[in-house]
Motif scaffolding. Structure first.
Motif, PDB file in Angstrom:
ATOM      1  N   ALA A  63      32.408  29.939  36.967  1.00 30.09           N
ATOM      2  CA  ALA A  63      33.557  29.640  37.883  1.00 30.09           C
ATOM      3  C   ALA A  63      34.802  29.735  37.187  1.00 30.09           C
ATOM      4  N   SER A  64      34.628  30.200  35.984  1.00 27.66           N
ATOM      5  CA  SER A  64      35.885  30.453  35.117  1.00 27.66           C
ATOM      6  C   SER A  64      36.767  29.129  35.070  1.00 27.66           C
ATOM      7  N   HIS A  65      38.062  29.258  35.554  1.00 25.20           N
ATOM      8  CA  HIS A  65      39.056  28.200  35.685  1.00 25.20           C
ATOM      9  C   HIS A  65      38.698  27.013  36.449  1.00 25.20           C
ATOM     10  N   ASN A  66      37.964  26.989  37.351  1.00 24.60           N
ATOM     11  CA  ASN A  66      37.630  26.286  38.216  1.00 24.60           C
ATOM     12  C   ASN A  66      36.990  24.722  37.639  1.00 24.60           C
ATOM     13  N   VAL A  73      29.790  33.608  40.931  1.00 21.87           N
ATOM     14  CA  VAL A  73      29.104  34.847  40.182  1.00 21.87           C
ATOM     15  C   VAL A  73      30.161  35.683  39.994  1.00 21.87           C
ATOM     16  N   LYS A  74      30.249  36.557  38.705  1.00 17.39           N
ATOM     17  CA  LYS A  74      30.866  37.772  38.659  1.00 17.39           C
ATOM     18  C   LYS A  74      29.933  39.004  38.461  1.00 17.39           C
ATOM     19  N   LEU A  75      29.982  39.947  39.268  1.00 14.10           N
ATOM     20  CA  LEU A  75      29.067  41.106  39.134  1.00 14.10           C
ATOM     21  C   LEU A  75      29.558  42.292  38.419  1.00 14.10           C
ATOM     22  N   LEU A 272      42.584  29.699  26.166  1.00 14.02           N
ATOM     23  CA  LEU A 272      41.685  30.404  26.805  1.00 14.02           C
ATOM     24  C   LEU A 272      41.162  29.782  28.154  1.00 14.02           C
ATOM     25  N   ASP A 273      40.620  30.315  28.993  1.00 14.85           N
ATOM     26  CA  ASP A 273      40.217  29.626  30.038  1.00 14.85           C
ATOM     27  C   ASP A 273      38.565  29.422  30.048  1.00 14.85           C
ATOM     28  N   GLY A 274      38.097  28.853  31.013  1.00 10.57           N
ATOM     29  CA  GLY A 274      36.722  28.492  30.934  1.00 10.57           C
ATOM     30  C   GLY A 274      35.574  29.445  30.668  1.00 10.57           C
ATOM     31  N   ASP A 275      36.034  30.533  30.945  1.00 12.98           N
ATOM     32  CA  ASP A 275      34.896  31.752  30.806  1.00 12.98           C
ATOM     33  C   ASP A 275      35.458  32.870  29.582  1.00 12.98           C
ATOM     34  N   ALA A 276      36.543  32.279  29.054  1.00 12.57           N
ATOM     35  CA  ALA A 276      37.242  32.983  27.871  1.00 12.57           C
ATOM     36  C   ALA A 276      37.546  34.528  28.394  1.00 12.57           C
ATOM     37  N   ASP A 277      37.857  34.658  29.626  1.00  7.71           N
ATOM     38  CA  ASP A 277      38.578  36.181  30.155  1.00  7.71           C
ATOM     39  C   ASP A 277      40.189  36.022  30.216  1.00  7.71           C
ATOM     40  N   ARG A 278      40.636  34.887  29.899  1.00  4.62           N
ATOM     41  CA  ARG A 278      41.933  34.788  29.810  1.00  4.62           C
ATOM     42  C   ARG A 278      42.734  34.014  28.923  1.00  4.62           C
ATOM     43  N   LEU A 279      43.944  34.655  28.451  1.00  4.87           N
ATOM     44  CA  LEU A 279      44.441  34.217  27.244  1.00  4.87           C
ATOM     45  C   LEU A 279      46.057  34.053  27.362  1.00  4.87           C
TER      46      LEU A 279
HETATM   47 MG    MG Z   1      38.190  33.451  33.708  1.00  6.24          MG
END
Ligand code: MG
Ligand code: GN1
Length: 534
Positions: A63-66, A73-75, A272-279
């Protein structure tokens, strides 16, 4: 696929009666305790997507940044991109099915509608650091297995790592985690060879998420070439995840992350965010934060790429390679003006969500897309890559661009490859943060969230810049905007949180804050706001 086995498995994953899952900006998200049936059904879906495409697909439990109690889920498509938007309808239908009979009926409908061949596919699974990961990955694997397909558990990974691995796997290229680090590290080394190391090391806020362990591996590989000190690296049992830290916190709250009040003033920092797809990058001035957001990273990336592209030998037969920068309405107006007027590059505006930006970026030879929150990447067209290979080792600019193609995740926005992109761009220019900051000055902006009874009553058009319903809301926004110098504001329902988001920018901080508050009040008044007016 055996129908009896499938039905039996489906009956183990009942949807809680009150729960109404909906595929949002980046997949499903909710409190982890209600998600098992949704994740199980996403396992079913991605097995069918694998059969339909004859390729490997992927699923990340995150859940990324939540907050840590949430999950989602990300698909992942065979290309490494996000799920084909046409299939979101099926994701919603499956997730909404009440019981095993309904679930099986949707599966049969999907098989027929999409003419899916029977057989066995493969789905790669990964997860972030949330304590609910175990249960939910098991649910996803059970879904894949119930379709007679093969789940491959890839364990703890950043979201972009799994996207990358799926993409590489389908291209029959090395796709293990080791190969990922290899591609990024060697790409970076080639890109910065012959340049001076940046004066001081980088300090990274890892949001207490999965990025901490993974960035450490990368930093160790690159040491001493890239000195990085990692902070907010706890993450055991999801401890402290995104709590007063992480890219989303910085960008939305405009405050320093926890654990950074003692970094030297002006030091180069990233988050970074929780799942490291943002910077995002930042620096501290006393207790104040100066943010280098996704827009500024996009501008830096554009400068880097355009500089190198200019050095490529021109060919008579070939039109110049196109460069485009894709943004959303959240992009700071000053960044858009800089790109258009100073870089003279094309800007495209899309609705929020990487799926939209990514698709637009693919229309260019070099498509640079970043959301203001730091989610983005740089895509290179097959035609450009082919030309670079033709030019080969003889051409320094071609070599540099090929290094970028390896280093920058071509599947999806990736904070780890993003760090390397920024560091390499600064090194090649011999810049510090001062020069990067001086490119343009952000217009003051403010984001607010408004809790309403039902956020789905807010509908928008024109890449989310205009409100279509509820009636009258756009007029109120227009009035508020007219009263603010250089004002711009818009609202949209979030696709990841149960709120309506408000964005405002204006010539001064006070004017931006006032505008945001006025618009939030208009939302609250016209959309059955919950609690007292903002
Ligand atoms: Mg994210
Ligand atoms: C304003 C904002 O930052 N919105 C984010 C957020 O979506 P919302 O639909 O706004 O909740 O999460 C998305 C997934 O990470 C990201 O793509 C998007 O940019």
């Amino acid at each position: 696929m055996d129908l009896a086995t499938l039905k039996e498995a489906c009956s183990q994953y009942k949807k809680p009666t009150e729960f109404k899952p909906s595929y949002g900006t980046a997949g499903f998200r909710a409190d982890a305790s209600v998600l098992s049936s949704t994740v199980f059904r996403c396992g079913l879906l991605m097995a069918m997507r694998a059969l339909k495409t004859g390729s490997v697909t992927g699923l990340v439990v995150t859940a990324s940044h939540n907050p840590v109690e949430d999950n989602g889920v990300k698909l992942v498509e065979p290309t490494g991109y996000m799920l084909d938007q046409a299939w979101e309808v099926w994701a919603n239908k499956l997730a909404a099915a009440d019981d095993a009979d309904d679930t099986c009926a949707v599966i049969q409908e999907l098989f027929q509608a999409e003419d899916i061949p029977y057989g066995s596919g493969t789905v790669m699974l990964a997860h972030d650091t949330r304590p609910s990961a175990d249960t939910l990955v098991k649910a996803a694997a059970a879904g894949v297995a119930a379709m007679g397909s093969l789940p491959i558990a890839c364990g703890l990974l950043t979201t972009p790592q799994l996207h990358w691995m799926v993409r590489q796997c389908n291209a029959r290229l090395k796709h293990k985690e080791k190969a990922y680090f290899e591609a990024l590290a060697t790409g970076y080394a080639r890109l910065v060879s012959g340049t001076q190391a940046l004066g001081e090391g980088l300090v990274v806020d890892c949001a207490n998420g999965v990025g901490a362990a993974k960035l450490q591996v990368l930093a160790d590989r690159l040491a001493p070439g890239m000195a990085a000190e990692l902070r907010n690296t706890d993450g055991a049992e999801g401890r402290g995840l995104n709590e007063s830290c992480g890219a989303d916190f910085l960008q939305k709250e405009r405050r320093l992350p926890a654990g950074f009040h003692d970094v030297p003033d002006g030091a180069r920092c990233a988050s970074l965010d929780g799942d490291a797809d943002r910077l995002v990058y930042f620096r501290r001035h006393g207790s104040e934060l100066e943010l280098f957001d996704g827009d500024r990273i996009a501008v830096l990336a554009a400068l880097l790429v355009m500089n190198i592209l200019k050095m490529l030998p021109a060919t008579e037969q070939q039109a110049p390679f196109t460069v485009g920068i894709v943004q959303t309405a959240y992009a700071n107006g000053a960044s858009t003006a800089y790109i258009k007027e100073r870089l003279r590059a094309e800007v495209r505006l899309t609705p929020t969500g990487v799926k939209h930006l990514h698709a637009a970026a693919e229309e260019f030879d070099v498509g640079i897309y970043f959301e203001a929150n730091g989610h983005g990447t740089v895509l290179f067209s097959a035609a450009l890559v082919q030309r670079l290979h033709e030019l080969g080792d003889e051409s320094a600019p071609a070599k540099a661009l090929l290094a970028l193609v390896d280093m920058v995740n071509q599947a999806v926005g990736d904070a780890l490859s993003g760090v390397l992109l920024v560091e390499a761009a600064l090194r090649r220019k011999g810049w510090g943060l001062d020069q990067w900051a001086a490119l343009y000055t952000d217009l003051p902006s403010r984001q607010l969230k408004v809790k309403v009874a039902d956020r789905s009553v807010v509908a928008t058009s024109h890449a989310e810049t205009r409100v279509v319903s509820p009636a009258g809301l756009q007029l109120l926004i227009d009035d508020a905007v007219a009263a603010a110098p250089q004002g711009r504001a818009f609202v949209r329902p979030s696709g990841t949180e149960d709120v309506v988001r408000v964005y405002a920018e204006a010539a001064s901080r006070a004017a931006a804050d006032d505008l945001a508050r006025a618009v939030a009040r208009a939302v609250h008044a016209t959309t059955a706001g919950v609690g007292p007016p903002p």
